[in-house]
Every structure is written in structure tokens, then in C-alpha cells.
Scaffold this motif. Structure first.
Motif, PDB file in Angstrom:
ATOM      1  N   VAL A 150       0.830  -1.206   0.000  1.00 18.60           N
ATOM      2  CA  VAL A 150       0.000   0.000   0.000  1.00 18.60           C
ATOM      3  C   VAL A 150       0.865   1.256   0.000  1.00 18.60           C
ATOM      4  N   ILE A 151       1.914   1.274   0.818  1.00 20.95           N
ATOM      5  CA  ILE A 151       2.806   2.437   0.842  1.00 20.95           C
ATOM      6  C   ILE A 151       3.461   2.625  -0.524  1.00 20.95           C
ATOM      7  N   GLY A 152       3.860   1.519  -1.145  1.00 21.24           N
ATOM      8  CA  GLY A 152       4.512   1.600  -2.452  1.00 21.24           C
ATOM      9  C   GLY A 152       3.604   2.143  -3.545  1.00 21.24           C
ATOM     10  N   ILE A 153       2.363   1.665  -3.584  1.00 22.89           N
ATOM     11  CA  ILE A 153       1.465   2.057  -4.687  1.00 22.89           C
ATOM     12  C   ILE A 153       0.829   3.422  -4.461  1.00 22.89           C
ATOM     13  N   THR A 154       1.015   4.013  -3.285  1.00 16.85           N
ATOM     14  CA  THR A 154       0.475   5.346  -3.052  1.00 16.85           C
ATOM     15  C   THR A 154       1.544   6.434  -3.076  1.00 16.85           C
ATOM     16  N   THR A 155       2.803   6.049  -3.275  1.00 13.44           N
ATOM     17  CA  THR A 155       3.882   7.043  -3.264  1.00 13.44           C
ATOM     18  C   THR A 155       4.644   7.129  -4.589  1.00 13.44           C
ATOM     19  N   TRP A 156       4.162   6.437  -5.620  1.00 12.80           N
ATOM     20  CA  TRP A 156       4.877   6.439  -6.895  1.00 12.80           C
ATOM     21  C   TRP A 156       4.760   7.745  -7.697  1.00 12.80           C
ATOM     22  N   PRO A 157       3.712   8.573  -7.509  1.00 14.75           N
ATOM     23  CA  PRO A 157       3.578   9.748  -8.384  1.00 14.75           C
ATOM     24  C   PRO A 157       4.773  10.694  -8.383  1.00 14.75           C
ATOM     25  N   SER A 158       5.427  10.908  -7.244  1.00 16.62           N
ATOM     26  CA  SER A 158       6.583  11.814  -7.228  1.00 16.62           C
ATOM     27  C   SER A 158       7.718  11.260  -8.083  1.00 16.62           C
ATOM     28  N   ASN A 159       7.931   9.945  -8.033  1.00 15.23           N
ATOM     29  CA  ASN A 159       8.946   9.329  -8.888  1.00 15.23           C
ATOM     30  C   ASN A 159       8.549   9.400 -10.356  1.00 15.23           C
ATOM     31  N   ALA A 160       7.258   9.232 -10.624  1.00 14.75           N
ATOM     32  CA  ALA A 160       6.774   9.293 -12.008  1.00 14.75           C
ATOM     33  C   ALA A 160       6.975  10.693 -12.594  1.00 14.75           C
ATOM     34  N   LYS A 161       6.743  11.719 -11.804  1.00 14.22           N
ATOM     35  CA  LYS A 161       6.935  13.090 -12.283  1.00 14.22           C
ATOM     36  C   LYS A 161       8.396  13.350 -12.629  1.00 14.22           C
ATOM     37  N   LEU A 162       9.292  12.862 -11.775  1.00 16.04           N
ATOM     38  CA  LEU A 162      10.724  13.039 -12.054  1.00 16.04           C
ATOM     39  C   LEU A 162      11.136  12.298 -13.321  1.00 16.04           C
ATOM     40  N   MET A 163      10.681  11.053 -13.451  1.00 19.94           N
ATOM     41  CA  MET A 163      11.049  10.248 -14.617  1.00 19.94           C
ATOM     42  C   MET A 163      10.431  10.809 -15.886  1.00 19.94           C
ATOM     43  N   ARG A 164       9.218  11.321 -15.802  1.00 20.13           N
ATOM     44  CA  ARG A 164       8.563  11.915 -16.969  1.00 20.13           C
ATOM     45  C   ARG A 164       9.356  13.118 -17.465  1.00 20.13           C
ATOM     46  N   ALA A 165       9.792  13.969 -16.534  1.00 21.74           N
ATOM     47  CA  ALA A 165      10.575  15.146 -16.923  1.00 21.74           C
ATOM     48  C   ALA A 165      11.885  14.738 -17.591  1.00 21.74           C
ATOM     49  N   GLN A 166      12.522  13.705 -17.070  1.00 20.05           N
ATOM     50  CA  GLN A 166      13.762  13.213 -17.675  1.00 20.05           C
ATOM     51  C   GLN A 166      13.507  12.665 -19.080  1.00 20.05           C
ATOM     52  N   ALA A 167      12.406  11.906 -19.227  1.00 17.49           N
ATOM     53  CA  ALA A 167      12.092  11.308 -20.526  1.00 17.49           C
ATOM     54  C   ALA A 167      11.756  12.368 -21.566  1.00 17.49           C
ATOM     55  N   LEU A 168      11.048  13.417 -21.163  1.00 16.33           N
ATOM     56  CA  LEU A 168      10.724  14.498 -22.093  1.00 16.33           C
ATOM     57  C   LEU A 168      11.988  15.160 -22.631  1.00 16.33           C
ATOM     58  N   SER A 169      12.993  15.274 -21.783  1.00 21.32           N
ATOM     59  CA  SER A 169      14.255  15.871 -22.213  1.00 21.32           C
ATOM     60  C   SER A 169      15.079  14.904 -23.057  1.00 21.32           C
ATOM     61  N   LEU A 170      15.149  13.652 -22.618  1.00 23.26           N
ATOM     62  CA  LEU A 170      16.020  12.674 -23.286  1.00 23.26           C
ATOM     63  C   LEU A 170      15.524  12.298 -24.680  1.00 23.26           C
ATOM     64  N   ARG A 171      14.215  12.312 -24.884  1.00 20.86           N
ATOM     65  CA  ARG A 171      13.707  11.879 -26.188  1.00 20.86           C
ATOM     66  C   ARG A 171      14.093  12.838 -27.308  1.00 20.86           C
ATOM     67  N   GLU A 172      14.528  14.043 -26.943  1.00 22.08           N
ATOM     68  CA  GLU A 172      14.966  15.018 -27.948  1.00 22.08           C
ATOM     69  C   GLU A 172      16.483  14.952 -28.193  1.00 22.08           C
ATOM     70  N   ARG A 173      17.172  14.119 -27.453  1.00 16.82           N
ATOM     71  CA  ARG A 173      18.623  14.027 -27.601  1.00 16.82           C
ATOM     72  C   ARG A 173      19.001  13.326 -28.905  1.00 16.82           C
ATOM     73  N   THR A 174      20.214  13.606 -29.358  1.00 18.05           N
ATOM     74  CA  THR A 174      20.674  13.077 -30.646  1.00 18.05           C
ATOM     75  C   THR A 174      20.759  11.560 -30.636  1.00 18.05           C
ATOM     76  N   PHE A 175      21.252  10.974 -29.531  1.00 18.60           N
ATOM     77  CA  PHE A 175      21.446   9.524 -29.529  1.00 18.60           C
ATOM     78  C   PHE A 175      20.109   8.777 -29.568  1.00 18.60           C
ATOM     79  N   VAL A 176      19.049   9.399 -29.031  1.00 20.54           N
ATOM     80  CA  VAL A 176      17.732   8.773 -29.100  1.00 20.54           C
ATOM     81  C   VAL A 176      17.169   8.875 -30.510  1.00 20.54           C
ATOM     82  N   LYS A 177      17.327  10.033 -31.134  1.00 23.38           N
ATOM     83  CA  LYS A 177      16.857  10.194 -32.509  1.00 23.38           C
ATOM     84  C   LYS A 177      17.618   9.270 -33.461  1.00 23.38           C
TER      85      LYS A 177
END
Length: 286
Positions: A150-177
Motif C-alpha cells: 500500500v505504501i509503495g502504490i500510493t507514493t509512486w507519483p513523485s517518482n513518475a513526475k521526475l522520470m517523466r521530466a527526464q524522458a521528455l528531455s532525453l527523447r529530444e537528444r541526438t542519440f535517441v533520434k
């Protein structure tokens, strides 16, 4: 080999520069030592009841006294470390994995996927998490595995926000393209390039989240909603409430153990964040 050496040098410099990281690592090693050697450190079995009821400090060989059932407080503190670290590690692992996968997918794919996930994250962030945990525990039971999940499934949003921000930046990088141009699938790109390169802020946040997991478990136990069959610092405080004026040692030492452990994980997470911060890496000339 060069990357391994560079990573070792980064850790060495950060270890020397950051007092938080040093104290966090030393404290974590101490906690692991207690967890591994608990049967050797504890003078008695904490689950055994004895005739020495509410003994004070040092009475009848009990270093930190006993509770109303004659259980040795020092032994209960030692075994309570196992419970706290188990809750911290497993709940943080669940939270981290969910946050990484959901946030990484949302940031990389974008569009409607990102919109839906962002709305779900916002809903979770608006909900009073602790009361949601209370509701789920009331519905599905207060066993230790349920508490960790229960603690795990109710505390994931903060990690998801951090990972989402990283993914938005990384998907524009040259090595990903370049990987897209070479015909690699979305799943390959996500797990080979996006997640491995964007996971570091999530690691630091998850480590700090271990402190919150310990506090949440202790709070549930204090309210009588923890696992009654597990030795827990929060449960010790709950059991010692009626005797706080006459047998203060039952609650005091359990509370101090919670404060110390939470501080250790906070320092460790803060030290990891310092280590992985690009600004500090540039200042160290790496």
C-alpha cells in the motif's frame, strides 16, 4: 573500464565532499549490521514473554527495561530494525519501479498517453495519501506485506513526475533520434536509452522516500493498524502509550530509533542527490 573508473572517481570525490553522504553510508552500514546480526546482538528473544514486567533500565539484566508483557525492550528495538528496513526497501522498490515505468512511458510517448498519466498523477497528488492508506488497510487487512504494498502504490507519483521530466528531455537528444532512425523499437529505446539515462534523480528521491515509508508504517502501528504479529517501533510506542508516565522507556527509545533511522536515510538520499547533481559534477571537474 574507463566508465567504471570514472564512476568510482565520482563516488570518491562526492564521498569526500559531502558529509551527508558519508553519514548516510555509515548509518546504513550500521543498520545493515544490526539487521544481519540481530540474533547475536539481542540478549533475548523479543517474542518471548517474561515474568519481569515493566522493569526499569538495567533491572534484572534488562538494559532498556521491559514492557507490560515482560518483553525485553532492547531486543525489541534490534528486531524492530528488521521490520523498518524491510518496509523501507520493499515499499521504495515498488514506488520506484512504478514511477520509472509509468513516468518513462508518459514522457517518451507523449500525446494522449502523457495527458492521461499526468491527470492520474495529479489526482494521486491531490488525494490525502495517508487517509487513502488507512482506507486500503481497513479493506484488505493490516498484515505487513499489505502495508508495504500500500505504501509503495500510493507514493509512486513523485517518482513518475521526475522520470517523466527526464524522458521528455532525453527523447529530444541526438542519440535517441539516432536509435529511432536505425529502426529500434519504442520498447528498446525506452529500456536501453531513456530509463538508464534518466533514472538517477529517481534513485535519490526513492532513497529519501524510504524515510517516509518508515514514518508511515510507524504511524499506522501507532494507530493500531500495523501488523500485530511483527515487532515494530510504531507498535512499541502504541503499546507503551498507557505507561508513558510510569514506564517512559517503552516509547522513548522506540521513538529515538525512528528519528535516527529516518535521519540516516534522509542524509543518504541528500548525499546521493548531491553526487548526481550535474552542477556539482561540473564543479568537481568530472
Amino acid at each position: 573500464m574507463t566508465n567504471v573508473k570514472k564512476g568510482f572517481n565520482r563516488f570518491k570525490h562526492a564521498f569526500l565532499d559531502s558529509r551527508q553522504l558519508r553519514f548516510g553510508i555509515y548509518g546504513t552500514i550500521l543498520l545493515l549490521f544490526i539487521v544481519i546480526f540481530a540474533p547475536l546482538i539481542a540478549p533475548e528473544n523479543p517474542y518471548n514473554f517474561g515474568p519481569d514486567i515493566l522493569n526499569g533500565l538495567g533491572e534484572n539484566g534488562h538494559l532498556l527495561g521491559t514492557n507490560k508483557m515482560g518483553q525485553d525492550i532492547f531486543s525489541m528495538l534490534i528486531y524492530g530494525t528488521r521490520t523498518s528496513l524491510k518496509v523501507a526497501l520493499i515499499s521504495a522498490l515498488i514506488s520506484g519501479l512504478l514511477g520509472i515505468l509509468i513516468g518513462g512511458a508518459a514522457g517518451y510517448f507523449g500525446g494522449k498517453v502523457d495527458q492521461v498519466v499526468s491527470e492520474i498523477i495529479n489526482i494521486f497528488m491531490m488525494l490525502p495519501t495517508f487517509f487513502l492508506i488507512l482506507l486500503i488497510i481497513a479493506l484488505f487487512g493490516n498484515t505487513l506485506p499489505n502495508v508495504m504494498i500500500v505504501i509503495g502504490i500510493t507514493t509512486w507519483p513523485s517518482n513518475a513526475k521526475l522520470m517523466r521530466a527526464q524522458a521528455l528531455s532525453l527523447r529530444e537528444r541526438t542519440f535517441v533520434k539516432a536509435a529511432v532512425a536505425m529502426g529500434e523499437t519504442d520498447r528498446q529505446i525506452l529500456f536501453k536509452y531513456i530509463i538508464p539515462n534518466g533514472i538517477f534523480p529517481v534513485i535519490a528521491n526513492t532513497t529519501m522516500g524510504m524515510s517516509n515509508a518508515i514514518l508511515t508504517e510507524a504511524s499506522l502501528s501507532f494507530l493500531g493498524l500495523g501488523d500485530p504479529n511483527a515487532i515494530s517501533w510504531g507498535h512499541m510506542i502504541y503499546e507503551g502509550k498507557p505507561y508513558i508516565t510510569s514506564a517512559w522507556w517503552i516509547t522513548t527509545f522506540a521513538g529515538l530509533a525512528i528519528v535516527l533511522t529516518v535521519t540516516i536515510f534522509y542524509l543518504l538520499g541528500d548525499g546521493i542527490n548531491y553526487t548526481l547533481n550535474p552542477k556539482h559534477i561540473n564543479q568537481r571537474g568530472e
